[in-house]
Design a protein around this motif. Structure first.
Motif, PDB file in Angstrom:
ATOM      1  N   THR A  25      -3.432 -54.691 -23.528  1.00 54.89           N
ATOM      2  CA  THR A  25      -4.549 -53.761 -23.651  1.00 54.89           C
ATOM      3  C   THR A  25      -5.877 -54.481 -23.448  1.00 54.89           C
ATOM      4  O   THR A  25      -6.058 -55.616 -23.890  1.00 54.89           O
ATOM      5  CB  THR A  25      -4.522 -53.074 -25.036  1.00 54.89           C
ATOM      6  N   GLY A  26      -6.778 -53.834 -22.735  1.00 65.63           N
ATOM      7  CA  GLY A  26      -8.112 -54.394 -22.560  1.00 65.63           C
ATOM      8  C   GLY A  26      -8.293 -55.336 -21.398  1.00 65.63           C
ATOM      9  O   GLY A  26      -9.396 -55.865 -21.190  1.00 65.63           O
ATOM     10  N   THR A  27      -7.249 -55.558 -20.586  1.00 67.81           N
ATOM     11  CA  THR A  27      -7.358 -56.556 -19.523  1.00 67.81           C
ATOM     12  C   THR A  27      -7.981 -56.014 -18.231  1.00 67.81           C
ATOM     13  O   THR A  27      -8.289 -56.789 -17.319  1.00 67.81           O
ATOM     14  CB  THR A  27      -5.976 -57.154 -19.190  1.00 67.81           C
ATOM     15  N   GLY A  28      -8.131 -54.690 -18.123  1.00 63.52           N
ATOM     16  CA  GLY A  28      -8.763 -54.123 -16.932  1.00 63.52           C
ATOM     17  C   GLY A  28      -7.788 -53.480 -15.962  1.00 63.52           C
ATOM     18  O   GLY A  28      -8.098 -53.329 -14.773  1.00 63.52           O
ATOM     19  N   LYS A  29      -6.630 -53.061 -16.456  1.00 61.60           N
ATOM     20  CA  LYS A  29      -5.590 -52.503 -15.585  1.00 61.60           C
ATOM     21  C   LYS A  29      -6.062 -51.236 -14.864  1.00 61.60           C
ATOM     22  O   LYS A  29      -5.820 -51.067 -13.666  1.00 61.60           O
ATOM     23  CB  LYS A  29      -4.334 -52.194 -16.409  1.00 61.60           C
ATOM     24  N   SER A  30      -6.712 -50.344 -15.592  1.00 58.58           N
ATOM     25  CA  SER A  30      -7.170 -49.091 -14.973  1.00 58.58           C
ATOM     26  C   SER A  30      -8.187 -49.368 -13.875  1.00 58.58           C
ATOM     27  O   SER A  30      -8.153 -48.757 -12.802  1.00 58.58           O
ATOM     28  CB  SER A  30      -7.778 -48.163 -16.033  1.00 58.58           C
ATOM     29  N   SER A 144      -6.603 -65.005 -21.243  1.00 62.24           N
ATOM     30  CA  SER A 144      -6.373 -65.922 -22.355  1.00 62.24           C
ATOM     31  C   SER A 144      -6.430 -65.165 -23.684  1.00 62.24           C
ATOM     32  O   SER A 144      -7.374 -64.406 -23.932  1.00 62.24           O
ATOM     33  CB  SER A 144      -7.433 -67.027 -22.347  1.00 62.24           C
ATOM     34  N   VAL A 145      -5.418 -65.354 -24.528  1.00 64.12           N
ATOM     35  CA  VAL A 145      -5.298 -64.569 -25.765  1.00 64.12           C
ATOM     36  C   VAL A 145      -6.524 -64.687 -26.679  1.00 64.12           C
ATOM     37  O   VAL A 145      -7.030 -63.663 -27.161  1.00 64.12           O
ATOM     38  CB  VAL A 145      -4.007 -64.934 -26.518  1.00 64.12           C
ATOM     39  N   PRO A 146      -7.042 -65.881 -26.964  1.00 65.74           N
ATOM     40  CA  PRO A 146      -8.225 -65.951 -27.832  1.00 65.74           C
ATOM     41  C   PRO A 146      -9.412 -65.167 -27.267  1.00 65.74           C
ATOM     42  O   PRO A 146     -10.130 -64.490 -28.015  1.00 65.74           O
ATOM     43  CB  PRO A 146      -8.522 -67.451 -27.908  1.00 65.74           C
ATOM     44  N   ILE A 147      -9.606 -65.255 -25.964  1.00 64.98           N
ATOM     45  CA  ILE A 147     -10.722 -64.537 -25.336  1.00 64.98           C
ATOM     46  C   ILE A 147     -10.478 -63.032 -25.362  1.00 64.98           C
ATOM     47  O   ILE A 147     -11.387 -62.245 -25.650  1.00 64.98           O
ATOM     48  CB  ILE A 147     -10.923 -65.042 -23.894  1.00 64.98           C
ATOM     49  N   LEU A 148      -9.243 -62.622 -25.103  1.00 67.72           N
ATOM     50  CA  LEU A 148      -8.924 -61.198 -25.122  1.00 67.72           C
ATOM     51  C   LEU A 148      -9.019 -60.637 -26.537  1.00 67.72           C
ATOM     52  O   LEU A 148      -9.503 -59.512 -26.736  1.00 67.72           O
ATOM     53  CB  LEU A 148      -7.523 -60.958 -24.560  1.00 67.72           C
ATOM     54  N   ASN A 149      -8.589 -61.409 -27.521  1.00 70.72           N
ATOM     55  CA  ASN A 149      -8.700 -60.957 -28.909  1.00 70.72           C
ATOM     56  C   ASN A 149     -10.147 -60.691 -29.294  1.00 70.72           C
ATOM     57  O   ASN A 149     -10.461 -59.699 -29.965  1.00 70.72           O
ATOM     58  CB  ASN A 149      -8.094 -61.995 -29.858  1.00 70.72           C
ATOM     59  N   VAL A 152     -11.217 -57.384 -27.460  1.00 71.05           N
ATOM     60  CA  VAL A 152     -10.715 -56.113 -28.002  1.00 71.05           C
ATOM     61  C   VAL A 152     -11.332 -55.814 -29.367  1.00 71.05           C
ATOM     62  O   VAL A 152     -11.523 -54.642 -29.727  1.00 71.05           O
ATOM     63  CB  VAL A 152      -9.174 -56.086 -28.073  1.00 71.05           C
ATOM     64  N   SER A 153     -11.682 -56.847 -30.123  1.00 69.17           N
ATOM     65  CA  SER A 153     -12.357 -56.619 -31.398  1.00 69.17           C
ATOM     66  C   SER A 153     -13.741 -56.017 -31.167  1.00 69.17           C
ATOM     67  O   SER A 153     -14.145 -55.064 -31.852  1.00 69.17           O
ATOM     68  CB  SER A 153     -12.472 -57.932 -32.177  1.00 69.17           C
ATOM     69  N   LYS A 154     -14.446 -56.568 -30.198  1.00 67.20           N
ATOM     70  CA  LYS A 154     -15.766 -56.018 -29.857  1.00 67.20           C
ATOM     71  C   LYS A 154     -15.625 -54.609 -29.290  1.00 67.20           C
ATOM     72  O   LYS A 154     -16.472 -53.749 -29.527  1.00 67.20           O
ATOM     73  CB  LYS A 154     -16.473 -56.928 -28.854  1.00 67.20           C
ATOM     74  N   ARG A 155     -14.546 -54.371 -28.558  1.00 65.02           N
ATOM     75  CA  ARG A 155     -14.339 -53.051 -27.982  1.00 65.02           C
ATOM     76  C   ARG A 155     -14.129 -52.006 -29.075  1.00 65.02           C
ATOM     77  O   ARG A 155     -14.588 -50.867 -28.936  1.00 65.02           O
ATOM     78  CB  ARG A 155     -13.141 -53.057 -27.022  1.00 65.02           C
ATOM     79  N   VAL A 156     -13.458 -52.373 -30.141  1.00 63.79           N
ATOM     80  CA  VAL A 156     -13.294 -51.442 -31.263  1.00 63.79           C
ATOM     81  C   VAL A 156     -14.663 -51.077 -31.833  1.00 63.79           C
ATOM     82  O   VAL A 156     -14.930 -49.910 -32.147  1.00 63.79           O
ATOM     83  CB  VAL A 156     -12.384 -52.038 -32.352  1.00 63.79           C
ATOM     84  N   ASP A 157     -15.539 -52.067 -31.961  1.00 56.32           N
ATOM     85  CA  ASP A 157     -16.899 -51.779 -32.444  1.00 56.32           C
ATOM     86  C   ASP A 157     -17.610 -50.803 -31.512  1.00 56.32           C
ATOM     87  O   ASP A 157     -18.298 -49.884 -31.980  1.00 56.32           O
ATOM     88  CB  ASP A 157     -17.706 -53.082 -32.548  1.00 56.32           C
ATOM     89  N   HIS A 158     -17.443 -50.991 -30.208  1.00 53.30           N
ATOM     90  CA  HIS A 158     -18.063 -50.077 -29.240  1.00 53.30           C
ATOM     91  C   HIS A 158     -17.475 -48.670 -29.373  1.00 53.30           C
ATOM     92  O   HIS A 158     -18.191 -47.674 -29.269  1.00 53.30           O
ATOM     93  CB  HIS A 158     -17.860 -50.586 -27.811  1.00 53.30           C
ATOM     94  N   MET A 159     -16.171 -48.609 -29.615  1.00 55.06           N
ATOM     95  CA  MET A 159     -15.508 -47.313 -29.779  1.00 55.06           C
ATOM     96  C   MET A 159     -16.028 -46.591 -31.024  1.00 55.06           C
ATOM     97  O   MET A 159     -16.253 -45.376 -30.995  1.00 55.06           O
ATOM     98  CB  MET A 159     -13.993 -47.519 -29.877  1.00 55.06           C
ATOM     99  N   LYS A 221      -8.677 -53.409 -35.672  1.00 55.69           N
ATOM    100  CA  LYS A 221      -8.828 -54.615 -34.856  1.00 55.69           C
ATOM    101  C   LYS A 221      -7.605 -55.517 -34.975  1.00 55.69           C
ATOM    102  O   LYS A 221      -7.083 -56.025 -33.976  1.00 55.69           O
ATOM    103  CB  LYS A 221     -10.083 -55.381 -35.284  1.00 55.69           C
ATOM    104  N   ASP A 222      -7.144 -55.704 -36.204  1.00 55.74           N
ATOM    105  CA  ASP A 222      -5.993 -56.580 -36.441  1.00 55.74           C
ATOM    106  C   ASP A 222      -4.744 -56.032 -35.748  1.00 55.74           C
ATOM    107  O   ASP A 222      -4.002 -56.786 -35.104  1.00 55.74           O
ATOM    108  CB  ASP A 222      -5.752 -56.719 -37.942  1.00 55.74           C
TER     109      ASP A 222
END
Length: 291
Positions: A25-30, A144-149, A152-159, A221-222
């Motif tokens: 999730t969040g990698t830009g697939k769409s 990279s997992v740390p960067i993606l994590n 996605v945490s920031k994306r939850v804040d945006h949501m 987020k978790d």
């Protein structure tokens, strides 16, 4: 913009071929699916098990807005009752119908989404005879997992800022016992906020309510970060244990940059190599297709 390497219009070379875009999730697939569809004659089939539902959770499920679809036809998105259980078999049945329709219209089906169990069943289950009918190209958009994590945490804040809490509140019936094991209610964000809403209804202290809401958001987020790892492990299993010929496209540089640099990185590290892989696949004469 990426230049199209080939013109596949009115050619038989891409018939009976399907392109898959996979990734956490969040990698830009769409985004990538729409990019590819801008250069090859294609239609997109959603394989995200939460995005198949209608019901208004567009923010929570990160559905690609109409404005970002660039006129590309999308299938299996916002089509099903949010209270129904859309199963793996349901997906395979409807996906195969869409694939057949797209192929008969001389276009390329691009299947995109993070529900790898759907994709695995479609390709591997002998009942659906997918391998006997189609050839597949698998693109894995990896970060990279740390960067993606962090992303996605920031994306939850945006949501949340975009209205996530009110969106979920509108879905749930106040005072009812919500069944978060069915339909769209299983989406990450619904159970966490459902728990918060039930506690909120019994409280009057604003500070306590705000604290509980922050805790609910942290749970979202978790659980999203846990989903990232689950999806990654499934893709790795398909690649290394099942032997799927999955092309890894590293999108990490895109997430490490900002502004115009991120856009240029997307073109260089994601769009161009993905289009090249897809074009090579589509230009290869299909072994299963008899002229």
């Amino acid at each position: 913009m990426v230049g199209s390497v080939m013109n596949t219009t009115n050619t038989d070379f891409h018939r009976k071929k399907v392109v898959f875009i996979m990734g956490s999730t969040g990698t830009g697939k769409s985004r990538l699916s729409v990019d590819l569809a801008g250069h090859i004659p294609a239609e997109i089939i959603n394989s995200d098990k939460m995005q198949v539902y209608n019901g208004g959770l567009d923010i929570l499920t990160n559905k690609i807005p109409e404005s970002e679809r660039n006129g590309v036809t999308h299938h299996l998105i916002s089509e099903f009752d949010p209270n129904s259980d859309f199963t793996v078999s349901d997906f395979c049945f409807h996906a195969l119908k869409a694939i057949d329709k797209i192929v008969r219209s001389d276009r390329v089906p691009i299947i995109v989404g993070g529900s790898n169990s759907f994709i695995e069943a479609l390709v591997e289950d002998p009942h659906f005879k997918f391998k006997a009918k189609y050839e597949s190209c698998f693109l894995w958009l990896d970060v990279s997992v740390p960067i993606l994590n962090s992303f996605v945490s920031k994306r939850v804040d945006h949501m949340v800022h975009a209205g996530l809490v009110d969106e979920v509140r509108a879905l749930l019936i106040p005072g009812s016992d919500s069944d978060c094991t069915r339909g769209i209610h299983r989406a990450i964000g619904v159970p966490e906020l459902d728990e918060y809403f039930k506690a909120e209804a019994k409280l009057t202290d604003k500070t306590t309510k705000e604290k509980l809401l922050r805790e609910a958001i942290e749970k979202i987020k978790d659980n999203t970060r846990k989903l990232v790892l689950t999806q990654l492990k499934k893709i790795q299993r398909l690649r290394y244990e099942k032997g799927w010929a999955i092309h890894r496209v590293d999108a990490t540089p895109v997430f490490q940059r900002g502004g115009k640099d991120a856009g240029r990185a997307w073109e260089e590290f994601v769009a161009k190599p993905s289009l090249a892989i897809a074009n090579d696949f589509l230009l290869k004469l299909n072994e299963n297709y008899v002229m």
